[in-house]
Design an enzyme around this catalytic site. Sequence first.
Site, short mmCIF file in Angstrom:
data_model
loop_
_atom_site.label_atom_id
_atom_site.label_comp_id
_atom_site.label_asym_id
_atom_site.label_seq_id
_atom_site.Cartn_x
_atom_site.Cartn_y
_atom_site.Cartn_z
N SER A 164 34.23 8.76 32.65
CA SER A 164 34.06 10.21 32.75
C SER A 164 33.18 10.63 33.90
O SER A 164 32.98 11.83 34.09
CB SER A 164 33.45 10.74 31.44
OG SER A 164 32.18 10.15 31.21
N GLY A 187 28.06 3.42 41.11
CA GLY A 187 28.40 3.22 39.71
C GLY A 187 29.54 4.15 39.32
O GLY A 187 29.72 5.21 39.92
N ASP A 196 21.70 5.39 22.89
CA ASP A 196 22.50 4.48 23.71
C ASP A 196 21.60 3.56 24.53
O ASP A 196 21.85 3.31 25.71
CB ASP A 196 23.43 5.26 24.63
CG ASP A 196 24.51 4.38 25.25
OD1 ASP A 196 24.80 3.31 24.68
OD2 ASP A 196 25.06 4.75 26.31
#
EC number: 2.7.11.1
Length: 715
Positions: free
Chosen positions: A76, A72, A187
């Site tokens: 950042s 993945g 999130d």
Amino acid sequence: MATAVSSYNDIQLETIQEVSCSTSCSSNSTTSSSSNSPKQNKVSPGYRNKPQQQQHKKGHKMGNYLLGKTIGSGTSSKVKIGTNILTGKQYAIKITKPKRIKERKEIEREISILKRLKHDNIIQLHDAIYEDDVGRICLILELVSGGELFDYIVARGRLSEKEGRKFFRQMLCGLIYCHSNMVCHRDLKLENLLVDEDGNLKISDFGYSNIIKPGNLLSTFCGSPVYAPPEILLEKRYNGNEVDIWSMGVILYAMVTGQLPWTLTDGVQVEGMDRLLRGEFKYPSHVILSDDVKDLINRMIVAEPVERATLDEIKTHVWVNKGYDMEPDQEYNKKVSDRLEKEQQQQTPQHQQTQQQLQPQSQLQQHSPRSPKPLFVDTIIGSNRPLNQSSPNLTIPQNKQYVSSNSNINININNNNNNNSNVINNSIKPIQFNSSSCLDEKKINCSAPTSPHSISPQFISPSPSTSTTPPLSPLSVSGQRSPPTFSSNPNIGHIPNNNHNSLSSSQNNINTSGKNQYHHHHHHQNHHSTSLFHNIFKKRQSVTSVSANSSPVIVSSNGGLNNNNHNNILHVSSSNINVDGASASAPQFSSSSSKRRFSLEDIVKAITIRSGKGKNPKIRSMKGPFNSGTTTMLNPIQLIEHIEENLNSTQISYRRNFYVFDCKTLCPRNETINFEIEVCKVNGMDMYGIKFKRLSGDAWSYSSSCIKIVESLKL
């Protein structure tokens, strides 16, 4: 809305650089530094260290971990598979490279939050490594083999209400635990919910999470636009708990319908933003849903935060508890209690008696699933300089040597003068030991705090370029992180210098006379391995060496993955490196302190010998998910040829490794999408199928690419 999104443009991190083992060890000797030059890497065929140098070029080392394939990536950070060279267990290593103090504080906050969360439905942080020379912070996270819930739903189209209820209860249980510990996620989305190999859900990626302070509201614009509530999109001050409930409603809608209530026009802007701000949405006409699930979704997706359903209302809802005897959190607490009771029954009577003598009765309930507890405590050698003075939870030593301590671990010291091992609890008296192989004959005093958790020294890093912080998603993190808000945690502390607790005269004798005998026998190479190897091979009472009785488990050497494991990148189970004493090339752990030093080259050689290179692995048998478009009666060879022809015709670049295709393509926005196509056998049937797995890139573009491939294959 546009002004809020543009605020993310001021933070751009550099591309994360990978440092090989030889580079990380360059500060030790001039020999290792000279080996980093390009001329030295091109050695002659007769050079005796050629196999080792080739292995260093293939796999990179970070502390005690061999870095493998990237699973993945984001703007950042990037996530790689890492294999512990001591235990062979695989982890997900999240690598970030902060450039500003603000970004470093955000990583500190994520580590601090993950330290206080210990739950089966929340991703666990095992360790954190700070590399001062390259400015990287690496989070050693639990590796979840099943992938994202988003891919799970895409493969099935949508979930039934029964299966969606199971995942929703687990997500609700983890969120109740977070909110009870004053943590809001902010999130929550399908990409941040992982499914393990047992089909259980785990909440990951706490980069946007924050500490809830009573009476204080949050104002940071964060999260994904489709899952974010109106108060965030309108840049109002909000309560973090209410934000998570809105996101849960969107996730439940997506699980049972197979689509989102609102769509993205260009990947960023929400189509029908005015409907989202009013909390208006429609159910698809082709999907039949019960009135109970519609009522629950309608109670969570409400524009006004104060009118939104609370967690207490959700966990008692009729649809949530349909087919279950207890509420989600009650069921989880009962499962944890039964598991702890079963573990206590499996202990020997002598061990139970020892635990009762050394631990107070109140400590038996220290694993309460609703109470936060520290996982690790750091003992810093030579320096106590924190990474940032505002956070007491992340301490970065100036020199690179460290001792990481794990809670609830007793140290067994075997003395040759006494056949019976003395079990010493570290929370009673300081334990002093000497490790010449790791710290060049430096003595370390490890003493535990007067907390109810027993703590013992665990690891001493041999790498001079890394320093480790106490452990506290293996997914890509996108966008700017919200400003951190720190909260002092009384349950997370550092090891004090002195501890005056004592038990009895007999136990004091162990700590006084036994300590001198321990140092005396250590210098005569007669003492046995301490907690370092006791923690690795805990089933052995005498940890003098690793015998050939340990089960031979193969760990790959090619970047943490061999050809056998490569067919299943994310379906990887924990394993141990088989270090066979009968093998001439395998390292041996001896009671002699001089023989306890072993190099990465020895581990790599042992792995290479056991890896069985060149053997064609067996095709994997899987239960699903499959449908009529992804299954066929063709044999694997014919199916592979058919897939190759299709990929060549669609101009998708790929690299085949036995039954796995590593594919790469571009989406309409010129963003690279990496995914896998695996040929596997349908379990219990005489037919074969193909399985897709997204590695990186936009999720919706990946879904469109998979649909096009399936349609063109015409299986």
